[in-house]
Design a protein around this motif. Structure first.
Motif, PDB file in Angstrom:
ATOM      1  N   ARG A   1      -2.229   0.086   6.456  1.00 23.63           N
ATOM      2  CA  ARG A   1      -3.544  -0.428   6.079  1.00 23.63           C
ATOM      3  C   ARG A   1      -4.143   0.454   4.991  1.00 23.63           C
ATOM      4  N   ASP A   2      -5.165  -0.061   4.325  1.00 24.43           N
ATOM      5  CA  ASP A   2      -5.939   0.716   3.350  1.00 24.43           C
ATOM      6  C   ASP A   2      -7.308   0.980   3.959  1.00 24.43           C
ATOM      7  N   SER A   3      -7.689   2.240   4.023  1.00 21.39           N
ATOM      8  CA  SER A   3      -8.943   2.577   4.670  1.00 21.39           C
ATOM      9  C   SER A   3      -9.562   3.819   4.042  1.00 21.39           C
ATOM     10  N   PRO A   4     -10.808   3.731   3.598  1.00 19.72           N
ATOM     11  CA  PRO A   4     -11.466   4.918   3.051  1.00 19.72           C
ATOM     12  C   PRO A   4     -11.668   6.007   4.102  1.00 19.72           C
ATOM     13  N   MET A   5     -11.736   5.633   5.388  1.00 18.08           N
ATOM     14  CA  MET A   5     -11.875   6.649   6.435  1.00 18.08           C
ATOM     15  C   MET A   5     -10.626   7.518   6.527  1.00 18.08           C
ATOM     16  N   VAL A   6      -9.468   6.954   6.260  1.00 18.69           N
ATOM     17  CA  VAL A   6      -8.225   7.721   6.285  1.00 18.69           C
ATOM     18  C   VAL A   6      -8.233   8.759   5.172  1.00 18.69           C
ATOM     19  N   VAL A   7      -8.673   8.361   3.986  1.00 20.54           N
ATOM     20  CA  VAL A   7      -8.754   9.297   2.866  1.00 20.54           C
ATOM     21  C   VAL A   7      -9.726  10.424   3.198  1.00 20.54           C
ATOM     22  N   ARG A   8     -10.860  10.084   3.769  1.00 17.81           N
ATOM     23  CA  ARG A   8     -11.854  11.102   4.119  1.00 17.81           C
ATOM     24  C   ARG A   8     -11.290  12.084   5.149  1.00 17.81           C
ATOM     25  N   ARG A   9     -10.641  11.566   6.199  1.00 24.03           N
ATOM     26  CA  ARG A   9     -10.083  12.452   7.222  1.00 24.03           C
ATOM     27  C   ARG A   9      -8.972  13.313   6.630  1.00 24.03           C
ATOM     28  N   ALA A  10      -8.143  12.741   5.800  1.00 27.90           N
ATOM     29  CA  ALA A  10      -7.074  13.506   5.156  1.00 27.90           C
ATOM     30  C   ALA A  10      -7.665  14.626   4.294  1.00 27.90           C
ATOM     31  N   ASP A  11      -8.729  14.344   3.568  1.00 26.67           N
ATOM     32  CA  ASP A  11      -9.394  15.367   2.761  1.00 26.67           C
ATOM     33  C   ASP A  11      -9.931  16.491   3.638  1.00 26.67           C
ATOM     34  N   GLU A  12     -10.547  16.130   4.761  1.00 26.89           N
ATOM     35  CA  GLU A  12     -11.089  17.138   5.680  1.00 26.89           C
ATOM     36  C   GLU A  12     -10.007  18.068   6.208  1.00 26.89           C
ATOM     37  N   LEU A  13      -8.824  17.520   6.421  1.00 25.11           N
ATOM     38  CA  LEU A  13      -7.733  18.291   7.016  1.00 25.11           C
ATOM     39  C   LEU A  13      -6.801  18.921   5.993  1.00 25.11           C
ATOM     40  N   GLY A  14      -7.000  18.617   4.723  1.00 22.78           N
ATOM     41  CA  GLY A  14      -6.119  19.168   3.702  1.00 22.78           C
ATOM     42  C   GLY A  14      -4.755  18.496   3.661  1.00 22.78           C
ATOM     43  N   ILE A  15      -4.697  17.250   4.074  1.00 21.83           N
ATOM     44  CA  ILE A  15      -3.440  16.498   4.013  1.00 21.83           C
ATOM     45  C   ILE A  15      -3.272  16.003   2.583  1.00 21.83           C
ATOM     46  N   ASP A  16      -2.256  16.510   1.917  1.00 17.76           N
ATOM     47  CA  ASP A  16      -2.086  16.257   0.487  1.00 17.76           C
ATOM     48  C   ASP A  16      -1.455  14.910   0.162  1.00 17.76           C
ATOM     49  N   HIS A  17      -0.703  14.366   1.083  1.00 17.91           N
ATOM     50  CA  HIS A  17       0.043  13.144   0.790  1.00 17.91           C
ATOM     51  C   HIS A  17      -0.453  12.011   1.686  1.00 17.91           C
ATOM     52  N   VAL A  18      -1.098  11.027   1.070  1.00 19.94           N
ATOM     53  CA  VAL A  18      -1.616   9.864   1.792  1.00 19.94           C
ATOM     54  C   VAL A  18      -1.063   8.618   1.119  1.00 19.94           C
ATOM     55  N   VAL A  19      -0.259   7.887   1.863  1.00 21.61           N
ATOM     56  CA  VAL A  19       0.348   6.660   1.371  1.00 21.61           C
ATOM     57  C   VAL A  19      -0.226   5.521   2.210  1.00 21.61           C
ATOM     58  N   GLN A  20      -0.995   4.642   1.573  1.00 20.76           N
ATOM     59  CA  GLN A  20      -1.635   3.544   2.292  1.00 20.76           C
ATOM     60  C   GLN A  20      -1.084   2.197   1.825  1.00 20.76           C
ATOM     61  N   GLY A  21      -1.266   1.199   2.670  1.00 20.96           N
ATOM     62  CA  GLY A  21      -0.858  -0.156   2.322  1.00 20.96           C
ATOM     63  C   GLY A  21       0.643  -0.349   2.299  1.00 20.96           C
ATOM     64  N   ARG A  22       1.361   0.404   3.143  1.00 22.15           N
ATOM     65  CA  ARG A  22       2.825   0.327   3.139  1.00 22.15           C
ATOM     66  C   ARG A  22       3.350  -0.019   4.519  1.00 22.15           C
ATOM     67  N   ASP A  23       3.996  -1.152   4.633  1.00 22.46           N
ATOM     68  CA  ASP A  23       4.661  -1.514   5.881  1.00 22.46           C
ATOM     69  C   ASP A  23       6.083  -0.973   5.922  1.00 22.46           C
ATOM     70  N   ASP A  24       6.614  -0.609   4.761  1.00 23.86           N
ATOM     71  CA  ASP A  24       7.969  -0.066   4.678  1.00 23.86           C
ATOM     72  C   ASP A  24       7.899   1.458   4.847  1.00 23.86           C
ATOM     73  N   LYS A  25       7.592   1.878   6.052  1.00 20.15           N
ATOM     74  CA  LYS A  25       7.339   3.296   6.327  1.00 20.15           C
ATOM     75  C   LYS A  25       8.552   4.171   6.015  1.00 20.15           C
ATOM     76  N   PHE A  26       9.755   3.684   6.343  1.00 18.74           N
ATOM     77  CA  PHE A  26      10.943   4.479   6.063  1.00 18.74           C
ATOM     78  C   PHE A  26      11.124   4.701   4.567  1.00 18.74           C
ATOM     79  N   ILE A  27      10.944   3.663   3.785  1.00 17.74           N
ATOM     80  CA  ILE A  27      11.089   3.813   2.328  1.00 17.74           C
ATOM     81  C   ILE A  27      10.031   4.780   1.807  1.00 17.74           C
ATOM     82  N   ALA A  28       8.799   4.654   2.297  1.00 15.91           N
ATOM     83  CA  ALA A  28       7.742   5.569   1.869  1.00 15.91           C
ATOM     84  C   ALA A  28       8.077   7.003   2.265  1.00 15.91           C
ATOM     85  N   LEU A  29       8.592   7.209   3.482  1.00 17.53           N
ATOM     86  CA  LEU A  29       8.956   8.548   3.938  1.00 17.53           C
ATOM     87  C   LEU A  29      10.116   9.114   3.127  1.00 17.53           C
ATOM     88  N   SER A  30      11.150   8.331   2.934  1.00 16.28           N
ATOM     89  CA  SER A  30      12.314   8.847   2.195  1.00 16.28           C
ATOM     90  C   SER A  30      11.973   9.105   0.730  1.00 16.28           C
TER      91      SER A  30
END
Length: 173
Positions: free
Chosen positions: A63-92
């Motif tokens: 899904r695409d969500s501005p709350m995810v970006v905000r939480r990732a920023d708070e935690l220092g998560i550098d890599h945020v990939v949204q709107g992807r159902d192909d999780k394996f391809i995104a991970l690899s």
């Protein structure tokens, strides 16, 4: 030392889904159609501890969500990939960009779009409320449910495997 502990020691990237993992999976809309999410604060402490150990953190969500970006920023998560159902391809793809092998990746998910990523990661993780197909291929199934401390549980297991858990706790005592 168990095989799982050995594999946890090699983890350099911890990637996770959001709905059902970082949140409890509920999607709540207010009367204006604005979506809200609840995140478990103790998960954040665990993720920050991993970041201090130079473990790369990533979110891969369908899904695409501005709350995810905000939480990732708070935690220092550098890599945020949204709107992807192909999780394996995104991970690899992310692993390739970072110069990592799949054996150095840990992926945490709970539903069918996460299946191949959980199965193919060096360490695959799910939650007790994850679908049966995910649980069948996961190396770890947490005791706590998604959105209720499951991520923190995994963070602590990873810190223990890497031999830095006591130092993590000591900073608070």
């Amino acid at each position: 030392m168990s095989d799982l502990t050995k594999r946890l020691q090699t983890v350099k990237l911890f990637a996770m889904d959001v709905d059902g993992i970082l949140s409890d999976g509920q999607i709540i809309y207010d009367s204006h159609g604005v979506e809200t999410k609840a995140f478990y604060v103790q998960d954040g402490v665990g993720l920050k501890a991993l970041k201090k150990q130079e473990i790369i953190l990533a979110i891969i969500t369908g899904r695409d969500s501005p709350m995810v970006v905000r939480r990732a920023d708070e935690l220092g998560i550098d890599h945020v990939v949204q709107g992807r159902d192909d999780k394996f391809i995104a991970l690899s793809t992310l692993a390739d960009e970072l110069g990592l092998s799949m054996s150095e990746c840990m992926y945490m998910g709970d539903d069918l779009p996460d299946l191949k990523a959980v199965r193919e990661a060096g360490v695959g993780v799910s939650v007790p409320n994850g679908c049966a197909q995910i649980q069948a291929v996961a190396d770890i199934i947490t005791i706590k449910a998604g959105g209720h401390g499951a991520v923190r549980e995994v963070c602590e297991q990873l810190l223990k495997a890497k031999g830095v858990y006591d130092a993590f706790i000591a900073q608070y005592t």
